[in-house]
Design a protein around this motif. Sequence first.
Motif, PDB file in Angstrom:
ATOM      1  N   LYS A  25       1.564  -5.013   2.460  1.00 54.50           N
ATOM      2  CA  LYS A  25       0.219  -5.230   3.140  1.00 54.50           C
ATOM      3  C   LYS A  25       0.017  -6.932   2.738  1.00 54.50           C
ATOM      4  O   LYS A  25      -0.485  -7.632   3.628  1.00 54.50           O
TER       5      LYS A  25
ATOM      6  N   ILE B 102      -7.514   1.284   2.778  1.00 56.58           N
ATOM      7  CA  ILE B 102      -6.424   1.682   2.416  1.00 56.58           C
ATOM      8  C   ILE B 102      -5.755   3.049   2.945  1.00 56.58           C
ATOM      9  O   ILE B 102      -4.543   3.192   3.272  1.00 56.58           O
TER      10      ILE B 102
ATOM     11  N   THR C  21      -0.254  -0.478  -4.638  1.00 55.48           N
ATOM     12  CA  THR C  21      -1.807   0.030  -4.545  1.00 55.48           C
ATOM     13  C   THR C  21      -2.007   1.192  -3.920  1.00 55.48           C
ATOM     14  O   THR C  21      -1.325   1.329  -2.643  1.00 55.48           O
TER      15      THR C  21
ATOM     16  N   TYR D 101       0.905  -1.136   0.053  1.00 57.24           N
ATOM     17  CA  TYR D 101       0.134   0.048  -0.118  1.00 57.24           C
ATOM     18  C   TYR D 101       0.796   1.218  -0.019  1.00 57.24           C
ATOM     19  O   TYR D 101       1.763   1.304   0.877  1.00 57.24           O
TER      20      TYR D 101
ATOM     21  N   LYS E 222      -9.695   2.450  -5.856  1.00 55.56           N
ATOM     22  CA  LYS E 222      -8.400   2.078  -5.720  1.00 55.56           C
ATOM     23  C   LYS E 222      -7.520   1.944  -7.090  1.00 55.56           C
ATOM     24  O   LYS E 222      -8.228   1.659  -8.139  1.00 55.56           O
TER      25      LYS E 222
END
Length: 380
Positions: free
Chosen positions: A101, A89, A80, A33, A65
């Motif tokens: 993550k 997130i 991401t 992330y 996302k």
Amino acid sequence: MSTLDNTSLQLPKENPEAEDFLPLLGTDYVELYVGNAKQAAHYYMSAWGFQPLAYAGLETGLKNKVSYVLQQDKIRLVLTSPLKSGGEINRHLDAHGDGVKVIALWVDDATKSYRETVKRGAKAYLEPKILKDEHGQVVLSGIHTYGETVHIFVERKGYDGTFMPGYRPWKPHYSSKDTGLRYVDHMVGNVGWNEMSKWCKFYAEVMGFAQLVSFDDNDISTEYTALMSKVMSNGNGRIKFPINEPADGRKKSQIEEYIEFYNGAGVQHMALATNNIIQTVTSLHNRGVEFLTVPASYYEDVLDRVGEIDEDLAPLRDLGILVDRDDEGYLLQIFTKPILDRPTMFIEIIQRKGAKSFGKGNFKALFEAIEREQKSRGTL
């Protein structure tokens, strides 16, 4: 097309004490992330030599996302970022900053992997889910591990697309030459005080791993700080997870610094393997990657300690590459400075010349180098 072989494999057992009931075939991908996936993707391409592979975002139907997928040989990174305020997130980024993550594990049967691990006490993260497109199907499932890190089990034997359904091929105008990185050698987790044994037990009982080696504060200590570590491995040896915890010392250890800035347990570093560490590190250095350095005195007696090696010592000394030997052979390794603004995650580059260990003979020099960086940050 994935470089991972999609066929079912029966791999030889390297860690005989591991139950290995899943089994695990390798690291499928590592998802981070990050605050800005587009810019992070450019960094990993430009500095590290990863190649663009796949993309998912607004153009593929996602509303909240975006993910960019990069690949170098058998290493896949998924970056991401959120597209809107609020949500999981954003909360994760606020708590931890950029970080890992998901450690996704390649399996032959994601449904079985989920059932077997949950049955043994794992906390469910993702019930078995089938993703389909014109290239076939991928089955995903997942469980929680230390901190907010999760394992996703990926079954892709019925899929011949670029990455997985929901993604489209990503072919930007820019790509850079690879740097010789081959596969994920191991992934290291930092956990809190007195939590190492708990998570080693988790990997043994829930996932069928066995302890490969352990290090206590007599092995990993300097004048100021100390830590303890145990290495857990699955049966075929493709997945190795060292787990670190702090130990008592005169000053704040690197593990305590990590937990303070990451706000809990998480992935400390990825160790990426190469077949030619001198070429790889030279390329990374020329692209701006910053590495920890050790005093020149380290190299004065290194060959007395490790014996004859194939490489010339001069380029190892010039680049700051460390050497260690075990009963099986020797290894060469080097560690970056933190690659994020928070002093949390870094990357190790490793080349194994037969050795199956983790560089115990380098711990003191390495940790003193880390302490010098901590002192410059005012966190020692």
